[in-house]
Write a protein that holds these residues in place. Structure first.
Motif, short mmCIF file in Angstrom:
data_model
loop_
_atom_site.label_atom_id
_atom_site.label_comp_id
_atom_site.label_asym_id
_atom_site.label_seq_id
_atom_site.Cartn_x
_atom_site.Cartn_y
_atom_site.Cartn_z
N UNK A 27 -5.94 -7.36 -2.28
CA UNK A 27 -6.07 -8.81 -2.53
C UNK A 27 -6.77 -8.95 -3.89
N UNK A 28 -6.01 -8.84 -4.99
CA UNK A 28 -6.63 -8.83 -6.31
C UNK A 28 -7.12 -10.19 -6.79
N UNK A 29 -8.22 -10.19 -7.51
CA UNK A 29 -8.75 -11.41 -8.09
C UNK A 29 -7.95 -11.81 -9.33
N UNK A 30 -7.35 -10.83 -10.01
CA UNK A 30 -6.51 -11.13 -11.17
C UNK A 30 -5.14 -10.48 -11.01
N UNK A 31 -4.17 -11.01 -11.71
CA UNK A 31 -2.81 -10.50 -11.64
C UNK A 31 -2.75 -9.07 -12.15
N UNK A 32 -1.78 -8.31 -11.67
CA UNK A 32 -1.63 -6.94 -12.11
C UNK A 32 -0.32 -6.36 -11.64
N UNK A 33 -0.26 -5.06 -11.65
CA UNK A 33 0.96 -4.35 -11.29
C UNK A 33 0.61 -3.22 -10.33
N UNK A 34 1.32 -3.15 -9.22
CA UNK A 34 1.13 -2.08 -8.24
C UNK A 34 2.24 -1.06 -8.47
N UNK A 35 1.86 0.17 -8.81
CA UNK A 35 2.82 1.23 -9.10
C UNK A 35 2.73 2.29 -8.02
N UNK A 36 3.87 2.73 -7.51
CA UNK A 36 3.93 3.82 -6.55
C UNK A 36 4.06 5.11 -7.35
N UNK A 37 3.13 6.03 -7.17
CA UNK A 37 3.10 7.26 -7.94
C UNK A 37 3.87 8.38 -7.27
N UNK A 38 4.03 8.33 -5.96
CA UNK A 38 4.75 9.37 -5.26
C UNK A 38 5.23 8.89 -3.91
N UNK A 39 6.39 9.35 -3.48
CA UNK A 39 6.95 8.93 -2.21
C UNK A 39 7.48 7.52 -2.28
N UNK A 40 7.72 6.93 -1.14
CA UNK A 40 8.20 5.55 -1.07
C UNK A 40 7.24 4.75 -0.21
N UNK A 41 6.87 3.56 -0.68
CA UNK A 41 5.94 2.72 0.05
C UNK A 41 6.63 1.46 0.54
N UNK A 42 6.22 1.01 1.71
CA UNK A 42 6.66 -0.27 2.26
C UNK A 42 5.54 -1.26 1.95
N UNK A 43 5.87 -2.31 1.22
CA UNK A 43 4.87 -3.30 0.80
C UNK A 43 5.29 -4.65 1.37
N UNK A 44 4.35 -5.28 2.03
CA UNK A 44 4.62 -6.59 2.62
C UNK A 44 3.46 -7.53 2.29
N UNK A 45 3.75 -8.82 2.21
CA UNK A 45 2.67 -9.76 1.96
C UNK A 45 3.14 -10.99 1.22
N UNK A 46 2.17 -11.79 0.80
CA UNK A 46 2.45 -13.09 0.21
C UNK A 46 3.21 -13.00 -1.10
N UNK A 47 3.01 -11.94 -1.87
CA UNK A 47 3.66 -11.84 -3.18
C UNK A 47 5.02 -11.18 -3.10
N UNK A 48 5.29 -10.43 -2.03
CA UNK A 48 6.46 -9.58 -2.03
C UNK A 48 7.46 -9.85 -0.92
#
Length: 83
Positions: A27-48
């Motif tokens: 839950x970041x206070x400022x905008x940014x970028x989430x990068x997956x460095x290895x494997x595959x991630x399932x991302x869920x939430x208000x932004x995605x």
């Protein structure tokens, strides 16, 4: 801890390993970028909504969004970084 706080520098790099069978919250206070460095991630939430992000891929995250990050499948932990 992976959760970004309002007191953290906007340029601070925060990383985490998400182990199989676990989830991490962001839950970041400022905008940014989430990068997956290895494997595959399932991302869920208000932004995605629900998305799968693979190694080297990234997701733009607006300030104040709430994301939950989990490994997409059983196996090795997934490394992610928020910048």
């Amino acid at each position: 801890m992976f959760i970004d706080s309002a007191s953290a520098s906007p340029r601070a790099r925060q990383g985490a390993v998400v182990a199989p069978g676990t989830a991490r919250s962001l839950r970041p206070a400022c905008a940014g970028r989430l990068t997956v460095l290895g494997g595959q991630a399932w991302i869920t939430g208000t932004a995605a909504g629900d998305v799968f992000v693979g190694p080297g891929e990234w997701l733009a995250v607006p300030a104040g969004a709430h994301l939950v990050i989990e490994p997409a499948s059983r196996g090795a932990p997934r490394a992610v970084r928020f910048v």
